[in-house]
Design a protein around this motif. Structure first.
Motif, PDB file in Angstrom:
ATOM      1  N   SER A 117     -13.030 -26.225 -99.943  1.00  0.00           N
ATOM      2  CA  SER A 117     -12.308 -25.524 -99.342  1.00  0.00           C
ATOM      3  C   SER A 117     -11.715 -24.421 -99.951  1.00  0.00           C
ATOM      4  O   SER A 117     -11.376 -23.257 -99.710  1.00  0.00           O
ATOM      5  CB  SER A 117     -10.995 -26.272 -98.633  1.00  0.00           C
ATOM      6  N   GLY A 122     -21.797 -35.850 -92.439  1.00  0.00           N
ATOM      7  CA  GLY A 122     -20.303 -35.320 -92.686  1.00  0.00           C
ATOM      8  C   GLY A 122     -19.368 -36.001 -92.264  1.00  0.00           C
ATOM      9  O   GLY A 122     -18.211 -36.139 -92.983  1.00  0.00           O
ATOM     10  N   LEU A 148      -9.465 -30.885 -92.658  1.00  0.00           N
ATOM     11  CA  LEU A 148     -10.645 -31.506 -93.294  1.00  0.00           C
ATOM     12  C   LEU A 148     -10.105 -32.829 -93.789  1.00  0.00           C
ATOM     13  O   LEU A 148     -10.935 -33.789 -93.875  1.00  0.00           O
ATOM     14  CB  LEU A 148     -10.982 -30.925 -94.511  1.00  0.00           C
ATOM     15  N   LEU A 149      -8.854 -33.125 -94.159  1.00  0.00           N
ATOM     16  CA  LEU A 149      -8.495 -34.448 -94.945  1.00  0.00           C
ATOM     17  C   LEU A 149      -7.862 -35.308 -93.810  1.00  0.00           C
ATOM     18  O   LEU A 149      -7.633 -36.561 -94.067  1.00  0.00           O
ATOM     19  CB  LEU A 149      -7.332 -34.028 -95.804  1.00  0.00           C
ATOM     20  N   VAL A 195      -6.684 -25.411 -92.945  1.00  0.00           N
ATOM     21  CA  VAL A 195      -8.024 -26.058 -93.007  1.00  0.00           C
ATOM     22  C   VAL A 195      -8.059 -27.194 -93.823  1.00  0.00           C
ATOM     23  O   VAL A 195      -8.848 -28.116 -93.596  1.00  0.00           O
ATOM     24  CB  VAL A 195      -9.031 -24.871 -93.605  1.00  0.00           C
ATOM     25  N   SER A 196      -7.313 -27.240 -95.044  1.00  0.00           N
ATOM     26  CA  SER A 196      -7.581 -28.352 -95.920  1.00  0.00           C
ATOM     27  C   SER A 196      -6.977 -29.484 -95.229  1.00  0.00           C
ATOM     28  O   SER A 196      -7.485 -30.613 -95.478  1.00  0.00           O
ATOM     29  CB  SER A 196      -6.869 -27.943 -97.239  1.00  0.00           C
ATOM     30  N   LEU A 220     -14.070 -32.516-100.531  1.00  0.00           N
ATOM     31  CA  LEU A 220     -13.420 -31.577 -99.555  1.00  0.00           C
ATOM     32  C   LEU A 220     -12.316 -30.339 -99.853  1.00  0.00           C
ATOM     33  O   LEU A 220     -12.598 -29.437 -99.443  1.00  0.00           O
ATOM     34  CB  LEU A 220     -12.638 -32.668 -98.430  1.00  0.00           C
ATOM     35  N   LEU A 224     -16.003 -36.905 -94.370  1.00  0.00           N
ATOM     36  CA  LEU A 224     -14.704 -36.823 -93.753  1.00  0.00           C
ATOM     37  C   LEU A 224     -13.816 -38.170 -93.825  1.00  0.00           C
ATOM     38  O   LEU A 224     -12.610 -38.137 -93.849  1.00  0.00           O
ATOM     39  CB  LEU A 224     -14.810 -36.187 -92.415  1.00  0.00           C
TER      40      LEU A 224
END
Length: 203
Positions: free
Chosen positions: A52, A33, A169-170, A165-166, A48, A37
């Motif tokens: 999402s 992960g 994650l980025l 959330v996106s 990612l 990431l």
């Protein structure tokens, strides 16, 4: 002062070692992960965002109730907690860990401990502000909550959650590739220019 720094470093090392022991079964998954990431391959950001988007499209299509959603999340967590430590060594082969992987796992655990400490520190500072400057605390908290409530009223809650959330994650990849520092530096320079122009006008 040096004794205090040494004590803090020792406590940090102990907490990091404890977290490493607790997450040992998740080590392979965490390392995989971490690679995604941090965008070790150029197509990882697309993965990612795509994952999402797919997740939130499913939520939008199924439209589960709050209770159903919570139950499914807890069920997935329980299944992951049981299956991942059992299956991960067979899939990834933990006996093939290199010294670099072990070092990276140690760094990740250390960063998690530091992040936890920062959050606790922010929380303590918030309560310290409440005790020392209650009016400023009240004004800051109310202003922040009103702003969040207004944003939530203007944007659909599921879409807003998807954006948050996106972005989260980025965020590690953006930080790793210097995007955040680049634009933060540009914003800082623009602010400094505006402040200098204001000072000249006042003179």
């Amino acid at each position: 002062m040096a004794d205090g720094d040494n004590k803090s470093a020792n406590i940090l090392a102990q907490e990091t070692a404890q977290l490493e022991d607790q997450l040992q079964g998740w080590g392979e998954v965490i390392l995989a992960g971490d690679q995604v990431l941090r965008w070790q391959k150029p197509w990882f950001p697309g993965v990612l965002v795509g994952a999402s988007t797919l997740l939130f499209m499913m939520i939008y299509y199924l439209d589960p109730s709050v209770l159903t959603g919570l139950s499914c999340c807890v069920m997935l967590l329980c299944l992951s907690d049981y299956l991942v430590p059992t299956l991960a060594p067979r899939v990834f082969g933990s006996n093939k860990w290199s010294s670099e992987q072990q070092q990276r796992f140690h760094e990740i655990c250390g960063n998690l401990v530091k992040t936890q400490r920062r959050i606790v520190g922010w929380w303590k500072r918030l309560f310290a502000l409440k005790e020392e400057k209650p009016k400023m605390y009240f004004a800051s908290v109310i202003s922040g909550l009103v702003t969040v409530a207004w944003i939530g009223q203007q944007v659909h809650n599921l879409f807003l959650t998807y954006l948050i959330v996106s972005f989260l994650l980025l965020l590690p990849g953006l930080n790793q590739h210097g995007v955040i520092s680049k634009y933060a530096g540009m914003a800082k320079r623009e602010i400094n220019k505006l402040l200098k122009q204001k000072e000249k006008k006042n003179e």
